[in-house]
Design an enzyme around this catalytic site. Structure first.
Site, mmCIF file in Angstrom:
data_model
loop_
_atom_site.group_PDB
_atom_site.id
_atom_site.type_symbol
_atom_site.label_atom_id
_atom_site.label_comp_id
_atom_site.label_asym_id
_atom_site.label_seq_id
_atom_site.Cartn_x
_atom_site.Cartn_y
_atom_site.Cartn_z
ATOM 1 N N HIS A 85 46.276 -15.953 41.459
ATOM 2 C CA HIS A 85 45.628 -16.856 42.400
ATOM 3 C C HIS A 85 45.424 -18.185 41.711
ATOM 4 O O HIS A 85 45.007 -18.241 40.558
ATOM 5 C CB HIS A 85 44.263 -16.317 42.847
ATOM 6 C CG HIS A 85 43.580 -17.263 43.790
ATOM 7 N ND1 HIS A 85 42.800 -18.308 43.356
ATOM 8 C CD2 HIS A 85 43.614 -17.355 45.139
ATOM 9 C CE1 HIS A 85 42.387 -19.000 44.401
ATOM 10 N NE2 HIS A 85 42.858 -18.438 45.491
ATOM 11 N N ASP A 164 35.287 -13.524 55.107
ATOM 12 C CA ASP A 164 35.538 -14.745 54.346
ATOM 13 C C ASP A 164 35.984 -15.873 55.263
ATOM 14 O O ASP A 164 35.545 -17.010 55.110
ATOM 15 C CB ASP A 164 36.573 -14.523 53.241
ATOM 16 C CG ASP A 164 36.912 -15.852 52.580
ATOM 17 O OD1 ASP A 164 35.979 -16.464 52.021
ATOM 18 O OD2 ASP A 164 38.056 -16.299 52.658
ATOM 19 N N ARG A 171 30.841 -22.675 55.491
ATOM 20 C CA ARG A 171 30.556 -23.418 54.251
ATOM 21 C C ARG A 171 31.148 -24.812 54.304
ATOM 22 O O ARG A 171 30.555 -25.774 53.817
ATOM 23 C CB ARG A 171 31.149 -22.654 53.043
ATOM 24 C CG ARG A 171 30.356 -21.411 52.667
ATOM 25 C CD ARG A 171 31.153 -20.528 51.726
ATOM 26 N NE ARG A 171 31.555 -21.211 50.530
ATOM 27 C CZ ARG A 171 32.674 -20.954 49.839
ATOM 28 N NH1 ARG A 171 33.485 -20.006 50.237
ATOM 29 N NH2 ARG A 171 32.967 -21.629 48.772
ATOM 30 N N SER A 186 34.688 -15.424 47.812
ATOM 31 C CA SER A 186 35.704 -15.816 48.791
ATOM 32 C C SER A 186 37.109 -15.495 48.268
ATOM 33 O O SER A 186 37.906 -14.824 48.937
ATOM 34 C CB SER A 186 35.545 -17.320 49.070
ATOM 35 O OG SER A 186 36.638 -17.813 49.777
HETATM 36 N N1 URA Z 1 39.581 -20.936 47.757
HETATM 37 C C1 URA Z 1 39.060 -19.941 48.499
HETATM 38 O O1 URA Z 1 39.782 -19.086 48.976
HETATM 39 N N2 URA Z 1 37.730 -19.909 48.702
HETATM 40 C C2 URA Z 1 36.895 -20.831 48.185
HETATM 41 O O2 URA Z 1 35.703 -20.746 48.400
HETATM 42 C C3 URA Z 1 37.464 -21.861 47.423
HETATM 43 C C4 URA Z 1 38.811 -21.893 47.216
#
Ligand code: URA
Length: 427
Positions: A85, A164, A171, A186
Site C-alpha cells: 500500500h 471506511d 472525515r 482506514s
Molecule cells: N488513504 C486511505 O485509504 N485512508 C486514509 O485515511 C488516508 C489515506
C-alpha cells in the site's frame, strides 16, 4: 445490563479515556448500518483527532471496520500472497510494474487500488488508459485472474470495508483526515479485508504527500506495521521522499509507458529502485527468498528473462485489455495532439544545476492539462501529461530540455509553460 449511549463514548474519548472494545465495535456497527447519526461519528472522529488512540483501540477500530463488509481469503491458492500500500504521490505508478514482477517470482498479488482525486493520480485511472482493461471485476473473476496469472489489480468493491467508505467521506468534510489512528484504521481495514498474508507499506513524505515531515511519516509507518502485525499479517514499511515526482512521466497513459519500460528492465533509476525496494520484502516476508540478496537475484532474473513483462501482458488480457500494449505501447495507448518542449531558462547560465523539482506543482500542471480530477465526477484525459522530466541534480544550460508537455492543444500547452517552469529551482 450494560447501556450503550453514544454520547458517553464521545465524551470518554473527548476526555482522553480508552474506549472499551465492545463499545467501539458497537459504535462502528451502528454507524455502518445507519442507526448512529453521522454527527455523532463526526464528533467522535474529532475527539480521536485530538486525543489519539491506544494500539489496542486502533486494532479494535480497524477490525470492526474490516468486518463491516466482505473479507477475502486466499488459502486455496498454491502460493503465498502479498500486497503493498502506498500513501500515493506525483508520478507514483509503482503498483503497475510491482504486481507482475512479484507475481513472476511466485508470490500472488491480489491488489485492490484506488482512483486519484486532486493532484495525485490513482493506479486505476492509469490502468484505464489501456484500451479494454477492466478494473471492475467480480470477486470470482478476481480469484480466477489471480489463480491463472498470479496478480490482479482492480478497484474497490462496495462490499469491502463499507464503514471506511462512509467514515472517509465524513472525515473529508469535518477536518479529521490527518489523524494517525484514523488513517491507520482506514488503510488497514481495506488491506486486511483484501486478505494478503504479507503487507508492505510505502509511506510518502514531503510536498507532494499527505505526511509533510519525516517524523509524521515514521509515526504512520510504525502505526501501519503495528496494526498489520496485531492482525496476524507479516508487514514492513519504507519511507519515501515525495518532494520530487517519481520517474520522468506523470499522466495516465505516459505512466503506463514508463511502467512497461521498468518491466523491460529499463526506465528511470529512481522508479526502478523504488519498485525493487518494495518487491524485496514482499519476497522475503513471503518466504520465497531466503534473504534480500536472494530476492534481488530473483527479481533481476524475472526482469531480464521477460517473465515480469509477460505476466503484465497476461494480466491485461485476463482483464479484457489489449495485451499488445506490453510490446508496442506507443501504438496502443492514447497520445496527445500537441507536445511542447519546456527548456531551461536564461538564468541557468549562472545557476547551471537543477536544485529541486516541486512535486506538487508538477501534479497541478498535469491536473490542469486534463490528466486528473478537480471533482470526483470529472472525466480524465488519459493522453495528456508530462514526460522526459529532468530530475534534481541534473546540470543544464539555457535551452536544455526540462520536460515535455503533452496537451490537447498548442494554446493549453503554452498557457502552462510558466507554471511548469516554476516547479524548478536552480543553483
Ligand atoms: N488513504 C486511505 O485509504 N485512508 C486514509 O485515511 C488516508 C489515506
Amino acid at each position: 445490563m450494560k447501556q450503550f449511549v453514544p454520547q458517553w463514548i464521545i465524551e470518554a474519548k473527548r476526555d482522553g479515556k480508552t474506549i472499551p472494545e465492545s463499545d467501539l465495535r458497537e459504535f462502528v456497527n451502528r454507524f455502518t448500518d445507519g442507526s448512529l447519526p453521522e454527527y455523532q461519528m463526526a464528533a467522535f472522529a474529532m475527539a480521536v483527532f485530538f486525543r489519539g488512540m491506544s494500539g489496542e483501540e486502533k486494532h479494535v477500530l480497524t477490525d470492526a471496520m474490516m468486518r463491516s463488509g466482505d473479507t477475502l481469503s486466499w488459502e486455496s491458492l498454491d502460493r503465498p500472497t502479498a500486497d503493498k500500500h502506498s500513501t500515493g504521490g506525483i508520478g507514483d505508478k509503482i503498483s503497475i510494474p510491482l504486481a507482475p514482477l512479484v507475481a513472476a517470482c511466485g508470490v500472488a498479488v491480489p491488489m485492490i487500488s484506488g482512483r486519484g482525486l486532486g493532484i495525485t493520480g490513482g493506479t486505476l485511472d492509469k490502468l484505464d488508459a489501456i484500451p479494454g482493461y477492466r478494473t471492475s471485476l467480480s470477486v470470482e473473476e478476481f480469484r480466477s485472474v489471480l489463480k491463472t496469472v498470479g496478480c490482479s489489480i482492480i478497484g474497490q468493491t462496495d462490499r469491502l470495508a463499507p464503514a471506511d467508505r462512509k467514515l472517509y467521506a465524513l472525515r473529508d468534510v469535518t477536518g479529521t483526515v490527518p489523524s494517525i489512528p484514523l488513517i491507520t484504521a482506514s488503510i488497514l481495514s481495506k488491506k486486511l479485508a483484501e486478505g494478503a498474508e504479507t503487507l508492505v507499506f510505502d509511506v510518502k513524505c514531503g510536498s507532494g504527500a499527505f505526511m509533510k515531515t519525516p517524523e509524521q511519516a515514521r509515526t504512520l509507518a510504525d502505526s501501519l506495521v503495528d496494526g498489520a502485525r496485531r492482525a496476524g499479517r507479516k508487514a514492513t514499511a519504507i519511507i519515501h521522499d515525495m518532494n520530487q515526482p517519481i520517474g520522468q512521466c506523470i499522466g495516465n497513459a505516459l505512466e503506463i509507458r514508463e511502467s512497461i519500460e521498468i518491466l523491460q528492465g529499463a526506465g528511470p533509476a529512481d522508479t526502478r529502485k523504488l519498485v525493487l525496494e518494495l518487491a524485496v520484502p514482499m519476497l522475503t516476508l513471503s518466504g520465497v527468498a531466503s534473504d534480500d540478496a536472494d530476492a534481488r537475484r530473483q527479481l533481476d532474473a524475472a526482469l531480464a528473462s521477460g517473465a515480469a513483462l509477460e505476466t503484465f501482458a497476461k494480466m491485461v488480457v485476463a482483464q479484457g485489455g489489449n495485451g499488445k500494449v506490453a510490446d508496442t505501447p506507443a501504438k496502443i495507448l492514447p497520445t496527445a495532439s500537441f507536445v511542447a518542449d519546456v527548456v531551461a531558462p536564461a538564468e541557468t547560465a549562472d545557476t547551471p544545476q537543477i536544485e529541486s523539482v516541486d512535486a506538487e506543482t508538477i501534479g497541478r500542471v498535469v491536473l490542469l492539462l486534463g490528466g486528473g480530477r478537480q471533482i470526483a465526477t470529472d472525466a480524465i484525459d488519459y493522453a495528456v501529461g508530462i514526460d522526459r522530466l529532468a530530475s534534481a541534480g541534473t546540470s543544464v544550460v539555457p535551452g536544455d530540455l526540462l520536460l515535455r508537455l503533452h496537451a490537447r492543444s498548442r494554446e493549453e500547452a503554452e498557457a502552462l509553460i510558466p507554471m511548469a517552469l516554476s516547479a524548478f529551482r536552480f543553483r
